[in-house]
Design a protein around this motif. Structure first.
Motif, PDB file in Angstrom:
ATOM      1  N   GLU A 176     -63.437  94.334  13.372  1.00 37.34           N
ATOM      2  CA  GLU A 176     -64.357  93.399  14.025  1.00 37.34           C
ATOM      3  C   GLU A 176     -63.777  92.910  15.349  1.00 37.34           C
ATOM      4  O   GLU A 176     -64.466  92.804  16.363  1.00 37.34           O
ATOM      5  CB  GLU A 176     -64.589  92.221  13.080  1.00 37.34           C
ATOM      6  N   GLN A 177     -62.459  92.673  15.306  1.00 38.37           N
ATOM      7  CA  GLN A 177     -61.782  92.174  16.507  1.00 38.37           C
ATOM      8  C   GLN A 177     -61.843  93.193  17.650  1.00 38.37           C
ATOM      9  O   GLN A 177     -62.054  92.833  18.809  1.00 38.37           O
ATOM     10  CB  GLN A 177     -60.316  91.875  16.154  1.00 38.37           C
ATOM     11  N   ALA A 178     -61.672  94.469  17.326  1.00 38.61           N
ATOM     12  CA  ALA A 178     -61.691  95.517  18.356  1.00 38.61           C
ATOM     13  C   ALA A 178     -63.034  95.570  19.060  1.00 38.61           C
ATOM     14  O   ALA A 178     -63.120  95.807  20.265  1.00 38.61           O
ATOM     15  CB  ALA A 178     -61.367  96.866  17.729  1.00 38.61           C
ATOM     16  N   LYS A 179     -64.113  95.349  18.286  1.00 37.54           N
ATOM     17  CA  LYS A 179     -65.454  95.394  18.867  1.00 37.54           C
ATOM     18  C   LYS A 179     -65.722  94.177  19.744  1.00 37.54           C
ATOM     19  O   LYS A 179     -66.480  94.249  20.699  1.00 37.54           O
ATOM     20  CB  LYS A 179     -66.513  95.479  17.768  1.00 37.54           C
ATOM     21  N   ARG A 180     -65.093  93.069  19.395  1.00 36.58           N
ATOM     22  CA  ARG A 180     -65.337  91.851  20.148  1.00 36.58           C
ATOM     23  C   ARG A 180     -64.372  91.756  21.339  1.00 36.58           C
ATOM     24  O   ARG A 180     -64.762  91.873  22.489  1.00 36.58           O
ATOM     25  CB  ARG A 180     -65.166  90.638  19.219  1.00 36.58           C
ATOM     26  N   CYS A 181     -63.093  91.625  21.055  1.00 39.41           N
ATOM     27  CA  CYS A 181     -62.111  91.488  22.135  1.00 39.41           C
ATOM     28  C   CYS A 181     -60.711  91.693  21.546  1.00 39.41           C
ATOM     29  O   CYS A 181     -60.149  90.776  20.943  1.00 39.41           O
ATOM     30  CB  CYS A 181     -62.233  90.103  22.760  1.00 39.41           C
ATOM     31  N   GLY A 182     -60.170  92.897  21.678  1.00 39.75           N
ATOM     32  CA  GLY A 182     -58.874  93.214  21.081  1.00 39.75           C
ATOM     33  C   GLY A 182     -57.898  93.762  22.114  1.00 39.75           C
ATOM     34  O   GLY A 182     -58.301  94.284  23.148  1.00 39.75           O
ATOM     35  N   LEU A 183     -56.616  93.617  21.801  1.00 42.68           N
ATOM     36  CA  LEU A 183     -55.578  94.162  22.687  1.00 42.68           C
ATOM     37  C   LEU A 183     -54.571  94.945  21.850  1.00 42.68           C
ATOM     38  O   LEU A 183     -54.039  94.435  20.857  1.00 42.68           O
ATOM     39  CB  LEU A 183     -54.873  93.034  23.448  1.00 42.68           C
ATOM     40  N   LEU A 184     -54.347  96.185  22.255  1.00 41.87           N
ATOM     41  CA  LEU A 184     -53.507  97.095  21.482  1.00 41.87           C
ATOM     42  C   LEU A 184     -52.343  97.568  22.342  1.00 41.87           C
ATOM     43  O   LEU A 184     -52.526  97.872  23.527  1.00 41.87           O
ATOM     44  CB  LEU A 184     -54.385  98.281  21.055  1.00 41.87           C
TER      45      LEU A 184
END
Lengths: 99, 229
Positions: free
Chosen positions: B42-50
């Motif tokens: 869910e976080q990746a779709k919203r706003c994530g940093l990898l």
């Protein structure tokens, strides 16, 4: 913030650029006088006119040439160095051989 | 597993002092955060940093760089000429970035063996007028993902990275949070993303600066699995 147009990356903030000195023809380091070499390496004409200068776009490591008026600071044009320099300069090994 | 369990022979991320994921996995001889939290998808779709700094990448420069690329990177066969400051994803998964007249970087597919990148490195150092670039060591590789990536980058970077003017495949080599960076617009698993490649010596600073900018969009670190599995 001043804007400079990089030939590779387009218009960018001046803070992304580094000045690299005047564009000058290099004398032959093996035959020129010390004065001529020092003139090439260290000294600038520093006249009020349109000068050709080396500039570096630091984020892309890209060197290019800008023509700038030294009084108004207006950039007349910027272009890739291949417009002037299109062959690789090979340095003679004469000095090393002598040593 | 956490970072203290890392075997000494495996590369650590540039962020190992500041960031700890929930699960790690071995990738390209290094330890990669596989999952940061249970909320990663869910976080990746919203706003994530990898942080993909340990993942494989390489570069080459010189007059013969295009011919070395097409000879040793199988996916290049189906690719037309890439313009400067554009990137393309190959059918084999790698991303090829053209950063200048004769400079190319290759980002690994994250899923393959990357044998072609090893071959590329070897060929680059053995071919005249072609020079290997060690961007694996010199640069950190972060991926910012989700619906708010343009808004986050607008806070950090002077170049307009909005989708309308900065579509998938475009590259900006510019200043991000006052450090030099290469920003590439991509998609991973259909999720919009920016790969950010920046000097490894300021990796910790940039990581925290981006996380700080992400805060108002409830942004958070994520693991790699969500983009690859």
């Amino acid at each position: 913030m001043k804007i400079l147009t990089c030939p590779l990356n387009g218009p960018r903030n001046i803070s992304e650029f580094v000045y690299g000195g005047e564009v000058k023809d290099m004398p032959d380091p093996n035959t020129c006088s010390d004065k001529a070499w020092a003139d090439y390496v260290f000294y600038h004409d520093n006249l009020i006119q349109i000068v050709k200068e080396w500039w570096l776009h630091a984020p892309s490591g890209y060197w290019f040439i800008a023509e700038r008026h030294t009084a108004s600071d207006e950039i007349i044009k910027t272009y890739d160095p291949s417009e002037i320099y299109n062959t690789r300069i090979e340095f003679s090994t004469q000095q090393e051989e002598r040593a | 597993m956490n970072m203290s369990d890392t075997q000494p022979s495996l590369k650590r991320s540039l962020l190992y002092r500041t960031t700890t994921g929930e699960h790690y996995k071995q990738q390209d001889g290094g330890m990669l955060v596989a999952q940061f939290s249970a909320n990663d998808a869910e976080q990746a779709k919203r706003c994530g940093l990898l942080d993909l700094s340990v993942a494989r990448r390489t570069g080459l420069r010189g007059k013969n760089a295009p011919s070395v690329l097409s000879e040793h990177l199988p996916g290049m066969a189906n690719t037309s000429v890439i313009q400067a400051n554009f990137a393309e994803q190959l059918s084999t998964g790698e991303w090829v970035l053209r950063l200048g007249k004769t400079e190319y970087w290759v980002l690994s597919s994250l899923t393959g063996t990357n044998a072609s990148l090893d071959a590329l490195d070897q060929a680059a150092s053995q071919t005249a007028d072609c020079y290997p670039l060690y961007c694996q060591s010199s640069h950190a590789w972060f991926v910012l993902t989700g619906d708010y990536i343009s808004e986050v980058m607008a806070k950090l970077c002077a170049v307009d990275l909005n989708e309308r003017v900065f579509p998938v495949g475009k590259i900006a080599q510019t200043s991000v949070a006052r450090v030099n960076a290469i920003v590439v617009k991509q998609t991973y698993q259909g999720i919009p993303a920016f790969s950010i490649l920046s000097d490894s010596s300021s990796a910790e600073y940039l990581w925290l600066a981006i996380l700080d900018a992400m805060q108002e969009f409830n942004g958070q670190a994520i693991g790699a699995d969500v983009l690859t599995v």
